[in-house]
Write a protein that holds these residues in place. Structure first.
Motif, mmCIF file in Angstrom:
data_model
loop_
_atom_site.group_PDB
_atom_site.id
_atom_site.type_symbol
_atom_site.label_atom_id
_atom_site.label_comp_id
_atom_site.label_asym_id
_atom_site.label_seq_id
_atom_site.Cartn_x
_atom_site.Cartn_y
_atom_site.Cartn_z
ATOM 1 N N LYS A 1 0.818 -1.205 0.000
ATOM 2 C CA LYS A 1 0.000 0.000 0.000
ATOM 3 C C LYS A 1 0.856 1.262 0.000
ATOM 4 C CE LYS A 1 -3.972 0.098 0.681
ATOM 5 N NZ LYS A 1 -4.755 -0.234 1.883
ATOM 6 N N GLY A 2 2.205 1.088 0.059
ATOM 7 C CA GLY A 2 3.110 2.233 0.029
ATOM 8 C C GLY A 2 3.506 2.750 1.389
ATOM 9 N N ALA A 3 3.201 2.013 2.472
ATOM 10 C CA ALA A 3 3.544 2.455 3.826
ATOM 11 C C ALA A 3 4.953 2.012 4.186
ATOM 12 C CB ALA A 3 2.550 1.901 4.837
ATOM 13 N N PHE A 4 5.631 2.819 5.008
ATOM 14 C CA PHE A 4 6.960 2.500 5.542
ATOM 15 C C PHE A 4 6.759 1.684 6.819
ATOM 16 C CE2 PHE A 4 10.911 2.836 7.703
ATOM 17 C CZ PHE A 4 11.885 3.251 6.813
ATOM 18 N N VAL A 5 7.490 0.572 6.968
ATOM 19 C CA VAL A 5 7.345 -0.313 8.123
ATOM 20 C C VAL A 5 8.665 -0.394 8.882
ATOM 21 C CG1 VAL A 5 6.857 -2.661 8.908
ATOM 22 C CG2 VAL A 5 5.558 -1.684 7.005
ATOM 23 N N TRP A 6 8.576 -0.192 10.198
ATOM 24 C CA TRP A 6 9.712 -0.451 11.093
ATOM 25 C C TRP A 6 9.276 -1.547 12.057
ATOM 26 C CZ3 TRP A 6 11.707 3.128 15.593
ATOM 27 C CH2 TRP A 6 12.849 2.547 16.179
ATOM 28 N N ALA A 7 9.940 -2.697 11.996
ATOM 29 C CA ALA A 7 9.585 -3.848 12.826
ATOM 30 C C ALA A 7 10.715 -4.151 13.802
ATOM 31 C CB ALA A 7 9.313 -5.067 11.951
ATOM 32 N N VAL A 8 10.371 -4.314 15.076
ATOM 33 C CA VAL A 8 11.335 -4.643 16.126
ATOM 34 C C VAL A 8 10.934 -5.985 16.726
ATOM 35 C CG1 VAL A 8 12.288 -3.989 18.361
ATOM 36 C CG2 VAL A 8 11.830 -2.229 16.640
ATOM 37 N N PHE A 9 11.872 -6.932 16.753
ATOM 38 C CA PHE A 9 11.629 -8.268 17.290
ATOM 39 C C PHE A 9 12.496 -8.472 18.528
ATOM 40 C CE2 PHE A 9 10.844 -8.375 12.735
ATOM 41 C CZ PHE A 9 9.595 -8.981 12.657
ATOM 42 N N ASP A 10 11.891 -8.351 19.716
ATOM 43 C CA ASP A 10 12.631 -8.582 20.959
ATOM 44 C C ASP A 10 12.329 -10.000 21.433
ATOM 45 O OD1 ASP A 10 14.088 -8.484 23.236
ATOM 46 O OD2 ASP A 10 13.230 -6.614 23.998
ATOM 47 N N CYS A 11 12.921 -10.940 20.741
ATOM 48 C CA CYS A 11 12.772 -12.355 21.051
ATOM 49 C C CYS A 11 14.023 -13.041 20.519
ATOM 50 C CB CYS A 11 11.518 -12.943 20.402
ATOM 51 S SG CYS A 11 11.449 -12.727 18.600
ATOM 52 N N CYS A 12 14.198 -14.295 20.852
ATOM 53 C CA CYS A 12 15.320 -15.051 20.285
ATOM 54 C C CYS A 12 14.841 -16.458 20.003
ATOM 55 C CB CYS A 12 16.530 -15.036 21.211
ATOM 56 S SG CYS A 12 16.185 -15.548 22.909
ATOM 57 N N HIS A 13 15.661 -17.217 19.321
ATOM 58 C CA HIS A 13 15.178 -18.485 18.775
ATOM 59 C C HIS A 13 15.970 -19.701 19.236
ATOM 60 C CE1 HIS A 13 12.542 -16.144 16.186
ATOM 61 N NE2 HIS A 13 13.555 -15.312 16.101
ATOM 62 N N SER A 14 17.216 -19.523 19.576
ATOM 63 C CA SER A 14 18.022 -20.654 20.013
ATOM 64 C C SER A 14 19.298 -20.099 20.605
ATOM 65 C CB SER A 14 18.338 -21.588 18.845
ATOM 66 O OG SER A 14 19.117 -22.683 19.274
#
Length: 733
Positions: free
Chosen positions: A178-191
């Protein structure tokens, strides 16, 4: 090109503004700012030992920051901020799989071109064998765990209700389309692959072992766990085809994209083979709530200076981890990093806030996140445009919350304390001094069965060193497991789970990072001292020598946040030349590259100003050794371009290049920091209360008994800046 452009040393490449683009203020007024905050704490399908506390505090802090503290004219309206959490004011529901997917779909339906979307996920991450074979290079799906996950039964279904990396990527693509700017923060871990050698109180890793996610009968569980372990053993985890770190979620494209698609920035708390903790923060605060280390650090750096690029913000996070002696985890940042956070203007950040006087009390909209603590001094200025020399008085912080402080007028800098009623209307409070506490918090070794005599000897030696004078370091001893920058452990190497078959069985004193991890993979090995119970003095001398170098290394990192220097005209770039490749690749301050023996580091520094500038480059090894590489004075318009060092196989692990820039007054001697090298000890003495950045550098070698303070209004001495470029050295494959 890495440019120093901020007083707070958030260093990175500046965002380029294309000619003819709409001004930021006009764009901010026309765009809508959206946010989705997800906080997962309680997991009914998992044992309670896997439940978390910090995510709901993360969400509450981010929620408050977005609504009250983002820089003008950015505005997150409450109706555009969706909060999914339990027991958090303002939450619209629980963070279930369906609720998260619905919220993401709602965003995709309502955003418009040039809108801004902030996504924050706090909770547990994990890995599972990929559901679609060949979909992942390492055979594993990275997943985020909503609160309604169920147990893993078969490979086709995976962990029911988990958010898989591809699922997250598709949802964000729908928003970006849709033309929006996204800032994603992932405060998790996997291994995690590191071994924790000592327990750390109040730290909890945000990851769940695959075995805890598996359901079914005993035979089915054993088969599922074996499938996972076989997959892990057969792949090179956490690295791409070039041997560099790869992010957990594959969100950014590798090929071309439509120019109409909105841009994306993604921040990850850890690489896929690391854990990330939650803990009471800020450190040293009584009854501090638990936050994710990554979330709290991002917010604190944004609070100090919101007018930065994403690359600068990432570099600031890495720099703070270094200052806190955090060798792990290694946050990752990808995407449109040279864009400015929230799309803000490029302006100089000033640590100042309006003074609010009400009912005989004064407060400001800044607090612990802004590095304000009880006792911090602020100048009272008639307006936001006033200089520090216009101060009509001073305030002192009485008490501080994360985003608010109560202050009172005090006598300071030869000015009497004002009456509350005499504080000018519309006055601002500006930070008047910067303080750096060099004291190193050291956790004693815990009792180890069979090594009671050696542990008692170590504690006796530490007591003596802590009380001694003129040691070249200042330490504060804390009990085992308490908050500390350095942890001691007494153990035999062959008792460590990941030890080589040739590991020694001799008792040793280990110097471990704040996390308490001991990493013996990829050639890494923490510093240690073999303990000879019949030779106490040998242990004293070796421990003192190591503490001295560790103290200096951490002191340089802490000083990185203590500068009022604004060298807009100074460019410093480090470049890496791979042994088996031609050309030089830039060493970006927001990335932690992996290097191997035979690779080289080159420096390119340019002084475009009309002032003299001294540059010192030091190298801090994973064993805390400090090597002074070069000290040069750059005349106006001069350039320094040379190779600095080639990596050897003498040490492996997390290491740092440190560049120190110092303004050089005419007629002054060149700033030479060779005294900070491992074998150099400063012999001069002087009083407490440094007048300049150079004096604060000297304090690192002097080990002051109190913290160093530099008055921001004092222009009598040279100013300076510290730049830290972390890297990981690994054996050549």
């Amino acid at each position: 090109m890495i440019k120093l452009t901020r007083r707070t040393l958030l260093v990175g490449a500046s965002a380029l503004m294309a000619a003819g683009t709409v001004s930021f203020r006009a764009l901010a007024a026309s765009r809508t700012y959206h946010a989705l905050l997800v906080a997962c704490t309680e997991y009914p399908a998992l044992p309670q030992r896997n439940w978390l506390i910090g995510p709901k505090n993360d969400a509450g802090l981010v929620h408050e920051y977005l609504l009250k503290n983002v820089p003008d004219p950015v505005r997150f309206a409450p109706e555009n901020v969706t909060l999914l959490a339990k027991d958090v004011p303002g939450a619209q529901g629980l963070p279930t799989h369906a609720a998260i997917k619905t919220a993401l779909a709602d965003l995709a339906a309502k955003v418009q071109r040039d809108d801004f979307v902030y996504l924050h996920l706090s909770g547990h991450g994990a890995q599972q064998p990929e559901r679609v074979k060949g979909d992942e290079t390492d055979g594993l799906d990275e997943i985020f765990l909503p609160v309604d996950i169920e147990r893993w039964i078969n490979r086709d279904a995976g962990v029911p209700n988990a958010l898989v990396d591809n699922e997250i990527g598709d949802a964000l693509d729908a928003i970006r389309d849709k033309g929006a700017f996204v800032w994603a923060v992932f405060d998790c871990c996997h291994s995690g692959t590191a071994t924790r050698a000592v327990d750390v109180d109040d730290e909890l890793d945000r990851k769940v072992e695959f075995a805890d996610l598996v359901g079914g009968d005993e035979a089915a569980r054993a088969a599922a766990i074996k499938t996972y372990e076989d997959t892990v053993a057969s792949t090179s985890r956490g690295l791409d085809e070039n041997g560099q770190r790869k992010p957990a979620f594959n969100l950014t494209p590798t090929g071309g994209e439509p120019i109409t698609r909105g841009k994306l920035v993604a921040f990850y708390a850890a690489q896929t083979v690391e854990t990330t903790p939650e803990m009471p923060l800020p450190k040293g605060t009584v009854d501090a709530p638990r936050f994710g280390l990554f979330t709290f650090t991002i917010l604190s750096k944004l609070a100090e200076n919101p007018n930065v690029t994403y690359r600068q913000l990432g570099q600031a996070v890495l720099q703070q981890y270094s200052a806190d002696s955090r060798t792990r985890p290694t946050p990752l940042f990808e995407g449109e990093l040279d864009a400015r956070v929230f799309g803000t203007d490029r302006t100089d950040a000033v640590m100042q806030w309006p003074v609010i006087v009400k009912n005989g009390e004064a407060s400001i909209g800044a607090g612990l996140l802004h590095r304000l603590t009880p006792g911090s001094k602020l100048a009272i200025l008639p307006s936001a445009l006033s200089s520090l020399s216009d101060a009509v008085g001073y305030l002192e912080v009485e008490s501080a919350k994360n985003l608010e402080s109560r202050v009172k007028p005090v006598e300071f800098d030869k000015k009497p304390a004002l009456e509350m009623a005499d504080i000018p209307a519309n006055a601002y409070a500006r930070v008047a001094e910067i303080a750096v506490d060099y004291k190193l918090a050291v956790a004693r070794p815990a009792a180890t069965k069979g090594l009671e005599t050696e542990t008692a000897l170590v504690n006796s030696v530490l007591d003596g060193l802590s009380a001694a004078r003129e040691t070249g370091f200042t330490i504060e001893l804390v009990d085992p497991g308490k908050s500390a920058e350095l942890r001691f452990a007494v153990m035999r190497e062959n008792a460590i789970a990941s030890a080589d078959k040739n590991a020694t069985d001799k008792p040793a004193l280990w110097f471990l990072p704040a996390s308490g991890d001991v990493t013996l993979r990829d050639g890494g090995r923490p510093p240690l001292i073999i303990i000879h119970p019949d030779d106490r003095q040998k242990l004293v001398d070796a421990t003192a020598r190591n503490l001295r170098t560790i103290f200096r290394a951490t002191g340089l990192s802490r000083l990185a946040a203590a500068s009022d220097y604004k060298p807009e005209d100074e460019d410093v770039q480090f470049q890496v030349k791979r042994r088996d490749k031609d050309g030089l690749e830039p060493l970006r301050a927001s990335v932690v590259p992996r290097v191997s023996p035979g690779d080289e580091v080159h420096v390119l520094a340019k002084n475009s100003s009309d002032q003299l500038v001294d540059i010192n480059v030091l190298y801090v090894g994973s064993d805390y050794s400090i090597t002074h590489i070069v000290a040069e004075r750059l005349a106006p318009r001069a350039m320094l371009k040379e190779g600095l060092l080639a990596f050897t196989d003498t040490s492996f692990g997390m290491e740092r290049m440190i560049a120190v820039l110092t303004e050089a007054p005419p007629g002054s001697e060149k700033e030479d920091l060779s005294f900070l090298a491992q074998d150099g000890v400063a012999s001069m003495t002087r009083g407490i209360g440094p007048a300049s950045f150079s004096d604060m550098l000297a304090d690192i070698g002097m080990a002051p008994s109190t913290r160093s303070v530099m008055r921001l209004a004092d222009k009598s001495g040279p100013k300076g800046a510290v730049m830290i470029f972390p890297m990981e050295t690994v054996p050549r494959a």
